[in-house]
Design a protein around this motif. Structure first.
Motif, mmCIF file in Angstrom:
data_model
loop_
_atom_site.group_PDB
_atom_site.id
_atom_site.type_symbol
_atom_site.label_atom_id
_atom_site.label_comp_id
_atom_site.label_asym_id
_atom_site.label_seq_id
_atom_site.Cartn_x
_atom_site.Cartn_y
_atom_site.Cartn_z
ATOM 1 N N ALA A 37 0.830 -1.211 0.000
ATOM 2 C CA ALA A 37 0.000 0.000 0.000
ATOM 3 C C ALA A 37 0.863 1.258 0.000
ATOM 4 O O ALA A 37 0.571 2.228 -0.717
ATOM 5 C CB ALA A 37 -0.942 -0.001 1.196
ATOM 6 N N THR A 38 1.935 1.256 0.774
ATOM 7 C CA THR A 38 2.843 2.407 0.829
ATOM 8 C C THR A 38 3.532 2.602 -0.523
ATOM 9 O O THR A 38 3.614 3.717 -1.038
ATOM 10 C CB THR A 38 3.898 2.194 1.930
ATOM 11 N N PHE A 39 4.013 1.505 -1.086
ATOM 12 C CA PHE A 39 4.684 1.550 -2.385
ATOM 13 C C PHE A 39 3.732 2.071 -3.464
ATOM 14 O O PHE A 39 4.083 2.959 -4.250
ATOM 15 C CB PHE A 39 5.187 0.152 -2.746
ATOM 16 N N TYR A 40 2.528 1.521 -3.511
ATOM 17 C CA TYR A 40 1.515 1.896 -4.502
ATOM 18 C C TYR A 40 1.183 3.385 -4.378
ATOM 19 O O TYR A 40 1.154 4.107 -5.378
ATOM 20 C CB TYR A 40 0.285 1.020 -4.280
ATOM 21 N N ALA A 41 0.970 3.862 -3.163
ATOM 22 C CA ALA A 41 0.658 5.277 -2.948
ATOM 23 C C ALA A 41 1.812 6.166 -3.410
ATOM 24 O O ALA A 41 1.592 7.223 -4.020
ATOM 25 C CB ALA A 41 0.350 5.527 -1.475
ATOM 26 N N ARG A 42 3.041 5.752 -3.142
ATOM 27 C CA ARG A 42 4.210 6.532 -3.547
ATOM 28 C C ARG A 42 4.339 6.602 -5.064
ATOM 29 O O ARG A 42 4.647 7.647 -5.635
ATOM 30 C CB ARG A 42 5.473 5.931 -2.915
ATOM 31 N N MET A 43 4.075 5.490 -5.756
ATOM 32 C CA MET A 43 4.149 5.475 -7.212
ATOM 33 C C MET A 43 3.070 6.361 -7.835
ATOM 34 O O MET A 43 3.328 7.078 -8.807
ATOM 35 C CB MET A 43 4.006 4.046 -7.754
ATOM 36 N N ILE A 44 1.866 6.324 -7.287
ATOM 37 C CA ILE A 44 0.790 7.185 -7.798
ATOM 38 C C ILE A 44 1.151 8.649 -7.597
ATOM 39 O O ILE A 44 0.994 9.470 -8.503
ATOM 40 C CB ILE A 44 -0.558 6.845 -7.124
ATOM 41 N N HIS A 45 1.663 8.975 -6.422
ATOM 42 C CA HIS A 45 2.042 10.368 -6.148
ATOM 43 C C HIS A 45 3.160 10.824 -7.091
ATOM 44 O O HIS A 45 3.119 11.944 -7.618
ATOM 45 C CB HIS A 45 2.464 10.545 -4.693
ATOM 46 N N ALA A 46 4.143 9.961 -7.348
ATOM 47 C CA ALA A 46 5.248 10.313 -8.238
ATOM 48 C C ALA A 46 4.753 10.563 -9.665
ATOM 49 O O ALA A 46 5.268 11.434 -10.363
ATOM 50 C CB ALA A 46 6.301 9.201 -8.239
ATOM 51 N N HIS A 47 3.738 9.824 -10.091
ATOM 52 C CA HIS A 47 3.236 9.967 -11.457
ATOM 53 C C HIS A 47 2.248 11.114 -11.601
ATOM 54 O O HIS A 47 2.266 11.839 -12.597
ATOM 55 C CB HIS A 47 2.587 8.662 -11.932
ATOM 56 N N SER A 48 1.368 11.288 -10.629
ATOM 57 C CA SER A 48 0.255 12.231 -10.798
ATOM 58 C C SER A 48 0.235 13.391 -9.808
ATOM 59 O O SER A 48 -0.524 14.332 -9.994
ATOM 60 C CB SER A 48 -1.071 11.482 -10.662
ATOM 61 N N GLY A 49 1.025 13.274 -8.738
ATOM 62 C CA GLY A 49 0.964 14.297 -7.695
ATOM 63 C C GLY A 49 -0.213 14.108 -6.749
ATOM 64 O O GLY A 49 -0.391 14.873 -5.809
ATOM 65 N N GLN A 50 -1.022 13.069 -6.988
ATOM 66 C CA GLN A 50 -2.182 12.802 -6.136
ATOM 67 C C GLN A 50 -1.774 11.995 -4.917
ATOM 68 O O GLN A 50 -0.973 11.070 -5.008
ATOM 69 C CB GLN A 50 -3.247 12.000 -6.889
#
Length: 80
Positions: A37-50
Motif C-alpha cells: 500500500a505504501t509503495f503503490y501510494a508513492r508510485m501514484i504520487h510520483a506519477h500524478s501528484g495525487q
C-alpha cells in the motif's frame, strides 16, 4: 470465411517494472520489500501528484491498475 477478434486493454505502464516480494493467494503484501500500500501510494504520487487515502482510494486507483508482465504477450491488468 475466416475471422478473428483483435482487442487489447490499452493500458500503458507509468513506471518501470517492480518485483512482488510477498503475496498471499491473490493479495500483494509487499513490492520491492516495502509494504504494498505504501509503495503503490508513492508510485501514484510520483506519477500524478495525487495523494491516495481510504476516502479517495477507488476514485484514484481505478486509473492505476497493477500490470503483470508476460513474456511475449500483453500484460495482464488487475485492479488493486
Amino acid at each position: 470465411m475466416p475471422s478473428s477478434i483483435g482487442v487489447t486493454h490499452g493500458w500503458e505502464p507509468v513506471s518501470e517494472a517492480f518485483t512482488v516480494t510477498s503475496s498471499e493467494r491473490n493479495v500483494v503484501k509487499s513490492i520491492d520489500w516495502e509494504p504494498a500500500a505504501t509503495f503503490y501510494a508513492r508510485m501514484i504520487h510520483a506519477h500524478s501528484g495525487q495523494d491516495i487515502s481510504i476516502d479517495n482510494f477507488f476514485s484514484v486507483a481505478k486509473s492505476y491498475p497493477l500490470g503483470i508482465s508476460r513474456l511475449g504477450a500483453e500484460m495482464v491488468v488487475r485492479d488493486p
